[in-house]
Scaffold this active site. Structure first.
Site, PDB file in Angstrom:
ATOM      1  N   PRO A 131       0.843  -1.207   0.000  1.00 33.44           N
ATOM      2  CA  PRO A 131       0.000   0.000   0.000  1.00 33.44           C
ATOM      3  C   PRO A 131       0.876   1.254   0.000  1.00 33.44           C
ATOM      4  O   PRO A 131       1.953   1.264   0.610  1.00 33.44           O
ATOM      5  CB  PRO A 131      -0.821  -0.119   1.284  1.00 33.44           C
ATOM      6  CG  PRO A 131      -0.140  -1.135   2.122  1.00 33.44           C
ATOM      7  CD  PRO A 131       0.660  -2.010   1.214  1.00 33.44           C
ATOM      8  N   ILE A 132       0.416   2.296  -0.711  1.00 39.32           N
ATOM      9  CA  ILE A 132       1.266   3.480  -0.886  1.00 39.32           C
ATOM     10  C   ILE A 132       0.976   4.550   0.169  1.00 39.32           C
ATOM     11  O   ILE A 132      -0.086   4.569   0.782  1.00 39.32           O
ATOM     12  CB  ILE A 132       1.108   4.078  -2.309  1.00 39.32           C
ATOM     13  CG1 ILE A 132      -0.342   4.506  -2.573  1.00 39.32           C
ATOM     14  CG2 ILE A 132       1.562   3.082  -3.362  1.00 39.32           C
ATOM     15  CD1 ILE A 132      -0.522   5.299  -3.849  1.00 39.32           C
TER      16      ILE A 132
ATOM     17  N   LEU B  41       5.451   2.346   4.499  1.00 38.64           N
ATOM     18  CA  LEU B  41       6.019   1.010   4.270  1.00 38.64           C
ATOM     19  C   LEU B  41       7.131   1.008   3.218  1.00 38.64           C
ATOM     20  O   LEU B  41       7.670  -0.044   2.888  1.00 38.64           O
ATOM     21  CB  LEU B  41       4.920   0.024   3.868  1.00 38.64           C
ATOM     22  CG  LEU B  41       3.811  -0.201   4.900  1.00 38.64           C
ATOM     23  CD1 LEU B  41       2.788  -1.200   4.367  1.00 38.64           C
ATOM     24  CD2 LEU B  41       4.370  -0.682   6.234  1.00 38.64           C
ATOM     25  N   GLY B  42       7.461   2.171   2.686  1.00 42.55           N
ATOM     26  CA  GLY B  42       8.587   2.248   1.748  1.00 42.55           C
ATOM     27  C   GLY B  42       8.263   1.773   0.348  1.00 42.55           C
ATOM     28  O   GLY B  42       9.118   1.214  -0.334  1.00 42.55           O
ATOM     29  N   SER B  43       7.028   2.022  -0.114  1.00 45.80           N
ATOM     30  CA  SER B  43       6.632   1.532  -1.445  1.00 45.80           C
ATOM     31  C   SER B  43       7.492   2.143  -2.549  1.00 45.80           C
ATOM     32  O   SER B  43       7.915   1.442  -3.477  1.00 45.80           O
ATOM     33  CB  SER B  43       5.151   1.819  -1.708  1.00 45.80           C
ATOM     34  OG  SER B  43       4.873   3.202  -1.566  1.00 45.80           O
ATOM     35  N   SER B  44       7.784   3.440  -2.462  1.00 42.84           N
ATOM     36  CA  SER B  44       8.595   4.080  -3.512  1.00 42.84           C
ATOM     37  C   SER B  44      10.035   3.574  -3.471  1.00 42.84           C
ATOM     38  O   SER B  44      10.655   3.343  -4.515  1.00 42.84           O
ATOM     39  CB  SER B  44       8.551   5.603  -3.379  1.00 42.84           C
ATOM     40  OG  SER B  44       9.050   6.016  -2.127  1.00 42.84           O
ATOM     41  N   ALA B  45      10.574   3.374  -2.268  1.00 38.58           N
ATOM     42  CA  ALA B  45      11.946   2.856  -2.146  1.00 38.58           C
ATOM     43  C   ALA B  45      12.041   1.430  -2.679  1.00 38.58           C
ATOM     44  O   ALA B  45      13.048   1.047  -3.280  1.00 38.58           O
ATOM     45  CB  ALA B  45      12.401   2.906  -0.693  1.00 38.58           C
TER      46      ALA B  45
ATOM     47  N   ASP C  63      14.542   3.662   4.487  1.00 36.00           N
ATOM     48  CA  ASP C  63      13.809   2.818   3.542  1.00 36.00           C
ATOM     49  C   ASP C  63      14.747   2.109   2.571  1.00 36.00           C
ATOM     50  O   ASP C  63      14.682   0.885   2.413  1.00 36.00           O
ATOM     51  CB  ASP C  63      12.793   3.653   2.755  1.00 36.00           C
ATOM     52  CG  ASP C  63      11.634   4.126   3.613  1.00 36.00           C
ATOM     53  OD1 ASP C  63      11.673   3.936   4.846  1.00 36.00           O
ATOM     54  OD2 ASP C  63      10.677   4.701   3.056  1.00 36.00           O
TER      55      ASP C  63
END
Length: 312
Positions: A104-105, A109-113, A155
């Protein structure tokens, strides 16, 4: 070639880490998947499968673009551009990158990393260049800095090195041994409770105004000391909850997060918000004997639930 990269949670120490105290981060098996394939066109094609979006760029355009002008594609494009620059490669053949993610963005939770690190690994692998972990993490950090203006290593380093990291003053050490073995045997739930109402920078600025914040951070640091010595789930869960109570004193929790944490305490070993707060996610340490009741209670709330374990 297919690359799978983890996401991350903060187990202890969010906000305290901004002030030179420690945080403990953990890579988890909520993953993003990056697939790279050669094509016959003189193009780089990006597909964001979850958003049903595509972008094509001519090979000779990639060196001169400003990734920030490309919306949802910016992290991936910046990672491609910076990796090609770092490897001193002028692309001669086209390639396609397909990106899918379970993460989930915009909830800590570091989605972009995860997508950034996966793209760096995919592009370097496509050109048969093997980068060391420290090179990958540094490239990832520079991408985040370029896109966001400033960045933390948390991240990109956690996602690159996996396992458990202790972060302090934008440096880290990997925690191995008994603590890592203990966490390998723990099952967690990540509960996406609600959309964050404020950006991380706003929350950090609000915490800065709290007069007794330093006392709270010292208490959080003591929690980390205790946690690193623990080898049973009951006591570890209690420390997660204690960290949450201290975060509440920083005014970064919300009624919904507190409600989910309460459910996690009653039907799990313990729970806390994870990340900057103001909404987002709760992490619960699962008591498998009560897992059915835990899920039953959580499903009464308007939340998304993800099973996860440490990824190493």
């Amino acid at each position: 070639m297919i690359i799978e990269t983890p996401s991350k949670v903060i187990l202890f120490g969010e906000h305290a880490v901004v002030y030179g105290y420690r945080a403990i981060s953990m890579a988890i098996d909520l993953t993003s998947t990056i697939e790279i394939k050669e094509t016959q066109e003189d193009e780089i094609i990006l597909n964001l499968n979850d958003l049903n979006k595509s972008l094509g760029l001519n090979l000779n355009e990639i060196k001169n673009i400003n990734p920030n002008n490309f919306g949802d594609f910016k992290y991936c494009l910046c990672a491609i551009k910076n990796t090609l620059d770092y490897l001193n490669i002028e692309p001669k053949t086209g390639f396609k990158i397909n990106i899918s993610s379970k993460i989930p963005i915009s909830c800590g939770l570091g989605s972009s990393a995860s997508i950034t690190i996966g793209t760096i690994k995919a592009v370097s692998g496509f050109y048969n260049k093997e980068l060391k972990d420290d090179e990958i993490a540094k490239l990832g950090y520079m991408v985040e800095k370029e896109i966001q203006g400033k960045a933390s290593i948390t991240d990109t380093s956690t996602i690159t090195y996996k396992g458990i990291l202790e972060i302090k003053n934008n440096k880290f050490r990997k925690i191995k041994g008994e603590f890592e073995e203990f966490l390998k045997n723990c099952k967690f739930l990540i509960v996406y409770a609600e959309k964050r109402k404020k950006k991380t920078a706003e929350l950090v600025n609000e915490v800065a105004k709290i007069e007794n914040k330093d006392e709270i951070f010292k208490e959080i640091d003591k929690v980390i000391d205790e946690a690193l010595k623990i080898k049973n789930k009951e006591d570890f869960g209690k420390l997660m909850t204690k960290n949450h109570e201290l975060l509440k004193k920083l005014n970064i929790s919300t009624p919904k997060l507190d409600r989910i944490v309460d459910i996690g305490n009653r039907f799990g070993f313990g729970a806390k918000l994870t990340g900057a707060g103001g909404g987002g996610c709760v992490i619960i340490l699962v008591n498998e004997e009560k897992e059915k009741e835990l899920l039953k209670e959580l499903n009464k709330e308007d939340v998304r639930i993800f099973n996860c374990r440490m990824m190493n």
